[in-house]
Design an enzyme around this catalytic site. Structure first.
Site, short mmCIF file in Angstrom:
data_model
loop_
_atom_site.label_atom_id
_atom_site.label_comp_id
_atom_site.label_asym_id
_atom_site.label_seq_id
_atom_site.Cartn_x
_atom_site.Cartn_y
_atom_site.Cartn_z
N LYS A 1 -9.28 2.66 -2.48
CA LYS A 1 -9.48 2.23 -1.31
C LYS A 1 -10.77 2.27 -0.76
O LYS A 1 -11.19 3.56 -0.98
CB LYS A 1 -8.40 2.28 -0.14
CG LYS A 1 -8.84 1.81 1.18
CD LYS A 1 -7.33 1.80 1.95
CE LYS A 1 -7.44 1.04 3.41
NZ LYS A 1 -6.28 1.34 4.25
N ASN B 1 -28.90 -62.86 9.76
CA ASN B 1 -30.35 -63.32 9.66
C ASN B 1 -30.86 -64.13 10.92
O ASN B 1 -31.84 -63.71 11.67
CB ASN B 1 -30.81 -63.75 8.38
CG ASN B 1 -30.78 -62.94 7.16
OD1 ASN B 1 -30.71 -63.41 6.08
ND2 ASN B 1 -30.82 -61.65 7.35
N CYS C 1 -5.63 -3.04 1.82
CA CYS C 1 -5.36 -3.46 3.58
C CYS C 1 -6.69 -3.47 4.30
O CYS C 1 -7.41 -4.22 4.30
CB CYS C 1 -4.58 -2.11 4.07
SG CYS C 1 -3.95 -2.52 5.79
N GLU D 1 0.94 -1.03 0.00
CA GLU D 1 0.03 0.08 -0.03
C GLU D 1 1.02 1.22 0.05
O GLU D 1 1.88 1.16 0.90
CB GLU D 1 -0.69 0.09 1.32
CG GLU D 1 -1.79 1.10 1.71
CD GLU D 1 -2.63 0.85 2.65
OE1 GLU D 1 -3.64 1.55 2.82
OE2 GLU D 1 -2.10 0.09 3.63
N THR E 1 -16.61 -54.05 5.06
CA THR E 1 -15.01 -53.82 5.27
C THR E 1 -14.41 -52.89 3.96
O THR E 1 -13.44 -52.58 4.34
CB THR E 1 -14.38 -55.12 5.63
OG1 THR E 1 -14.35 -55.89 4.09
CG2 THR E 1 -14.86 -55.70 6.66
N LYS F 1 -20.83 -50.44 -9.98
CA LYS F 1 -20.79 -50.85 -8.44
C LYS F 1 -20.96 -49.86 -7.48
O LYS F 1 -21.77 -50.10 -6.48
CB LYS F 1 -19.52 -51.60 -8.21
CG LYS F 1 -18.97 -53.06 -9.04
CD LYS F 1 -17.68 -53.40 -8.62
CE LYS F 1 -17.25 -54.46 -9.68
NZ LYS F 1 -16.05 -55.15 -9.69
N SER G 1 -10.57 -61.31 7.55
CA SER G 1 -9.39 -61.92 6.87
C SER G 1 -7.97 -61.95 7.26
O SER G 1 -7.37 -62.60 6.79
CB SER G 1 -9.61 -61.27 5.50
OG SER G 1 -9.15 -60.02 5.31
N THR H 1 -15.91 -57.66 -5.51
CA THR H 1 -16.87 -58.70 -6.23
C THR H 1 -18.39 -58.19 -5.96
O THR H 1 -18.68 -57.88 -5.04
CB THR H 1 -16.91 -60.01 -5.69
OG1 THR H 1 -15.38 -60.44 -5.92
CG2 THR H 1 -17.77 -60.79 -6.51
#
Length: 640
Positions: free
Chosen positions: A114, A458, A169, A45, A467, A603, A359, A479
């Site tokens: 300004k 069930n 500013c 400035e 997961t 998917k 797993s 899958t």
């Protein structure tokens, strides 16, 4: 190229009320910054006069000297391609304005006065200057040039993604900064010419303002403040320079330097433009906020840094915070979101148990840890978790024992159900040769495991906890109607690169037996274990050997999803982040990512419910709605 521009924030040495000296210092910095291929140069400035001239601003000698200095500045920057923003006092209709000169190739493109003048504590600008509020569609003669656009309605368009707005500013500190309106009118780069003084704690607040404005405006905000050679009668200035891009601070300079200095930040305005396209709050604000019409002043496209010389690093793991403390905080928060989401779903469904397939791999381990913590939140025993390990044709001793021992150590009910005979019976039923290790061989195992989990749930009035993670669903590495499906997916928006850290976070807060097991899981290669082990009993089917490193794919996912980066830019960014990998490899991985991301959308279109934990999510009900039939030929063609 790719929307990169180099911003130079410059702090010249000044002498108060000595425009000729100040112009000399500005020119010195301007030429050096231009040689450094700065696209835009930002000065403080009132840099031509110095900010702290006091009542000398009412003296015509000083103001004439400023115009002469500005004329020299224009003359001697005529061969520079950079766009310069320099502060100067400017007379207009018998009033004086604190203004920003925007110039290029020796021509003053426009002058922005300004708007907000501080008039409190140590500041008394209204004593010297008038506000630029309401000045629009007008011109001024200054520094030997006539008909210069003058007003608060100016934006400077240099083509491409570069459209500049300027404020001064105090404008930034106001309730409604002019930069907010400039951004809504399409300015992507917001400049602030400042002379903010230094006070204890003020630098932190200043930094937070710049960072916040860049985020709120979805823009780059560049700030340069006057240095220590301003008058020290009542204040000291520090020469603070800051550049932030959409909430990320790219430059936070040293202060109190005693020589001419400039700092650079390479900003990505294409990233800003892409972020705005997908940012509905920005679009809504532009549609619902009354902002004035702006005049577009044409500039010439300035120089940009050579791609090979861009001074900007890219994290190999953009989903993972860099510092240990940040990672710990992030992991704690993610874990809390996961457990809170699962606890709500358990309460809502009145599930008596949780069922999870274990797993011995990363994903199922994290999901199990979430289940255990959720039961703690609900003041229920870990034995309400039925953890089922289902060894098959590819299960190795390492993963099997880790799964079994971890379930026992955590107190979950452990059940072991082999899928081998069931799969063989299935092969006989459909006439598949077990020796043919094709997709039928692999997917039948995943679906058999899912059937077991669902049927047990069930029979137990339980909830199957999924997961699968974000990286897998992005790549379609699951899958369909197998591990792709569950009743609640706690990892669905967590990328593979982050899961290791989440497991490590829990490990570090666990007793030694659990900690040792978790770290061995972390060190285990990622694998679906659907193909028989090798002769030594080790994992044969390593996911990253097949599709490429998740670290690279997560990198592509982040920049593709979050910033809309195209194939060429994705490859460029990857080369910057993964300098140890050949370009040909990175290109192969990118082709794989694009092909799988597009072809596996079906998917994602029927993904299970699960909590969003970060800004990247592929839920078809929320962040990512893409037709399953979209072609990726256009993206592929751009890679060659």
């Amino acid at each position: 190229m790719f929307g990169f521009y180099r911003i130079a924030a410059c702090v010249p040495v000044v002498r108060v009320a000595d425009p000729a000296f100040n112009a000399e210092q500005i020119l010195s910095l301007a030429k050096k910054a231009a040689a450094d291929r700065a696209s835009v140069q930002l000065f403080p400035e009132l840099a031509l006069s110095a900010y702290s001239c006091g009542d000398l601003f009412h003296n015509g000698t000083l103001l004439d000297g400023v115009e002469q200095a500005a004329e020299r500045l224009c003359r001697e920057t005529a061969d520079l391609d950079s766009i310069l923003a320099v502060g100067a006092p400017v007379r207009y209709r018998n009033r004086l304005f604190n203004a920003a000169l925007i110039l290029q190739h020796g021509k003053i493109l426009g002058i922005v006065p300004k708007t907000h003048l501080p008039n409190y504590r140590e500041f008394y600008e209204k004593r010297y200057f008038s506000s630029g509020y309401g000045i629009r569609n007008t011109t001024v003669d200054f520094a030997g040039q006539t008909g210069i656009p003058f007003g608060t309605d100016l934006l400077f368009d240099a083509g491409g993604d570069l459209r500049i707005g300027a404020e001064i500013c105090e404008d930034m500190w106001s309730t409604v900064p002019p930069s907010s309106l400039q951004s809504l009118a399409s300015a992507t780069l917001l400049l602030n010419l400042s002379a903010s003084n230094e006070l204890v704690g003020k630098a932190d607040y200043r930094r937070s303002l710049v960072q916040g404005l860049s985020a709120r405006c979805v823009a780059v905000y560049a700030y340069a403040s006057a240095g220590v050679h301003e008058s020290t009668t009542d204040i000291v200035c520090g020469g603070h320079c800051i550049v932030a891009e959409n909430g990320a601070v790219l430059l936070d300079s040293e202060r109190f330097q005693r020589e001419n200095v400039f700092y650079t930040a390479d900003v990505d305005l294409a990233r800003v433009s892409a972020a705005r396209l997908g940012d509905s709050p920005f679009a809504d604000s532009a549609a619902t906020t009354a902002f004035p019409e702006f005049t577009l002043v044409k500039a010439v496209q300035p120089p940009v840094p050579e791609l090979a010389q861009i001074r900007r690093t890219y994290d190999r793991k953009p989903f993972v915070p860099a510092s240990d403390e940040q990672r710990k905080t992030r992991c704690r928060e993610i874990f809390a979101i996961q457990t809170a989401g699962l606890a709500k779903r358990v309460e809502h469904t009145h599930a008596k148990k949780l069922v999870i397939g274990i797993s011995g791999g990363l994903d199922s381990t994290l999901a199990l840890l979430v289940c255990v913590r959720t039961m703690e939140l609900l003041q229920r025993p870990a034995s309400d978790i039925i953890a089922i390990t289902m060894p098959g044709f590819g299960t190795t001793d390492r993963t099997y024992h880790n799964a079994v021992n971890l379930c026992k150590a955590l107190g979950a009910e452990l059940r072991e159900i082999s899928i081998a005979e069931a799969c063989r019976e299935h092969f006989r039923s459909i006439g598949h040769d077990e020796k043919v290790h094709d997709v039928t061989y692999e997917n039948s195992q995943a679906r058999e495991r899912t059937q077991i989990l669902m049927d047990v749930a069930n029979s137990e009035n339980a909830l199957v906890v999924g997961t699968g993670d974000l990286s897998e669903i992005a790549m379609g590495w699951c899958t369909y109607n197998g591990d792709h499906i569950s009743m609640y997916a706690v990892n669905c928006s967590i990328p593979k690169t982050l899961i290791r850290y989440l497991v490590a976070f829990v490990a570090d807060e666990s007793e030694k037996t659990v900690r040792d097991l978790l770290y061995d899981v972390i060190d285990t290669p990622v694998s679906p274990e659907l193909l028989p082990a090798d002769e030594a009993g080790r994992i044969r089917q390593k996911t990253e050997d097949i599709i490429g490193p998740y670290e690279v794919h997560d990198f592509y996912l982040y920049h593709f999803f979050k910033y809309g980066a195209g194939p060429e830019k994705l490859l460029f960014l990857a080369k910057r982040a993964f300098g140890d990998l050949p370009e040909a490899k990175l290109k192969d991985y990118l082709n794989t990512f694009l092909r799988r991301f597009f072809t596996q959308q079906f998917k994602r279109s029927c993904s299970t419910d699960g909590p969003k934990v970060g800004t990247v999510s592929l839920s078809p009900r929320g962040d990512w709605r893409m037709p399953s039939d979209a072609s990726f030929d256009l993206w592929k063609s751009l890679l060659g």
